[in-house]
Enzyme design. Structure first.
Site, PDB file in Angstrom:
ATOM      1  N   CYS A 106      -0.491   4.154   2.514  1.00  0.00           N
ATOM      2  CA  CYS A 106      -0.485   3.996   3.976  1.00  0.00           C
ATOM      3  C   CYS A 106      -0.237   2.544   4.317  1.00  0.00           C
ATOM      4  CB  CYS A 106      -1.759   4.546   4.586  1.00  0.00           C
ATOM      5  SG  CYS A 106      -3.246   4.189   3.640  1.00  0.00           S
ATOM      6  N   SER A 107      -1.266   1.812   4.720  1.00  0.00           N
ATOM      7  CA  SER A 107      -1.027   0.436   5.156  1.00  0.00           C
ATOM      8  C   SER A 107      -2.221  -0.467   4.873  1.00  0.00           C
ATOM      9  CB  SER A 107      -0.715   0.423   6.659  1.00  0.00           C
ATOM     10  OG  SER A 107      -1.798   1.008   7.369  1.00  0.00           O
ATOM     11  N   CYS A 108      -2.953  -0.202   3.777  1.00  0.00           N
ATOM     12  CA  CYS A 108      -4.097  -1.041   3.461  1.00  0.00           C
ATOM     13  C   CYS A 108      -3.629  -2.478   3.259  1.00  0.00           C
ATOM     14  CB  CYS A 108      -4.813  -0.517   2.222  1.00  0.00           C
ATOM     15  SG  CYS A 108      -5.541   1.109   2.524  1.00  0.00           S
ATOM     16  N   CYS A 144       0.881  -1.163   0.000  1.00  0.00           N
ATOM     17  CA  CYS A 144       0.000   0.000   0.000  1.00  0.00           C
ATOM     18  C   CYS A 144       0.914   1.207   0.000  1.00  0.00           C
ATOM     19  CB  CYS A 144      -0.920   0.035   1.222  1.00  0.00           C
ATOM     20  SG  CYS A 144      -1.855   1.580   1.301  1.00  0.00           S
TER      21      CYS A 144
HETATM   22 FE    FE Z   1      -3.513   2.152   3.104  1.00  0.00          FE
END
Ligand code: FE
Length: 209
Positions: free
Chosen positions: A113-115, A110
């Site tokens: 961000c951190s999906c 991602c």
């Molecule tokens: Fe994300």
């Protein structure tokens, strides 16, 4: 509002990014105003810490290895196929599974961000959220894989999939050779979290898992 709303909040306060700090502040306000029950939030977080994890994704992979019809359904529409195994829920509504082949290796990131596919892999590893991984996975995927100790043939194409809050990718790795006699549970034991992110491969034998 931001498109990325579905994130973990497990970083220490001192290391919060500006966005994470804003999310934390918003969460505090929602709790203060009574919109969010902190106990319910805690229960949700605990569920992802203790119950949901890569063993769920590994069940999906093993089923796809032994059941060609399931594999087909999984690659065509991942979310309902995964639900057949009783796996799913919040954050897993729009899953896409991409299959490794001898020609193509898939890697998930991602960049924003951190999906992450929480419902099949649980909480993301720390490195998945790190800026170097997020940036380099796109610019130099082969170099990133090398850092993980994964060296692919030069002829293997690496495809990078950028997860979002709307689409969460999971890699279906190739079944390792020499595993013909293993049953579905033994096969699942070969499948690591990293193999489903694309930074690793399944163990060759169960003893190496
Ligand atoms: Fe994300």
């Amino acid at each position: 509002m931001t498109q990325h709303h579905d994130h973990d909040h497990d970083e220490a306060s001192s290391t919060l990014s500006p966005i994470a700090a804003r999310v934390r502040a918003l969460e505090s306000i929602l709790i203060e105003k009574g919109y969010v029950d902190p106990a319910a939030l805690d229960a949700l977080i605990a569920r992802y810490e203790t119950q949901v994890g890569p063993h769920d994704g590994a069940r999906v992979v093993a089923r796809a290895w032994v059941d060609p019809a399931f594999r087909e359904r999984l690659l065509n529409a991942a979310t309902p196929a995964i639900a057949e195994l009783g796996i799913g829920g919040r954050g897993g509504e729009h899953m896409v599974v991409v299959a490794n082949t001898p020609e193509t290796h898939n890697l998930v990131v991602c960049t924003l961000c951190s999906c992450y596919p929480w419902t099949v892999l649980g909480l993301p590893p720390v490195w998945y959220k790190s800026p170097p991984y997020r940036a380099r996975a796109v610019i130099d995927p082969r170099g990133v894989l090398g850092d993980f100790g994964l060296v692919l043939p030069d002829a293997t194409r690496i495809t990078v999939w950028d997860s979002t809050a709307e689409l969460r990718y999971m890699v279906l790795p190739m079944r390792p050779p020499g595993t013909e006699t293993l049953d579905e549970m033994q096969l699942a034991a070969l499948v690591s979290r990293d193999a489903m992110i694309g930074t690793g491969l399944p163990a060759a034998r169960e003893s190496e898992a």
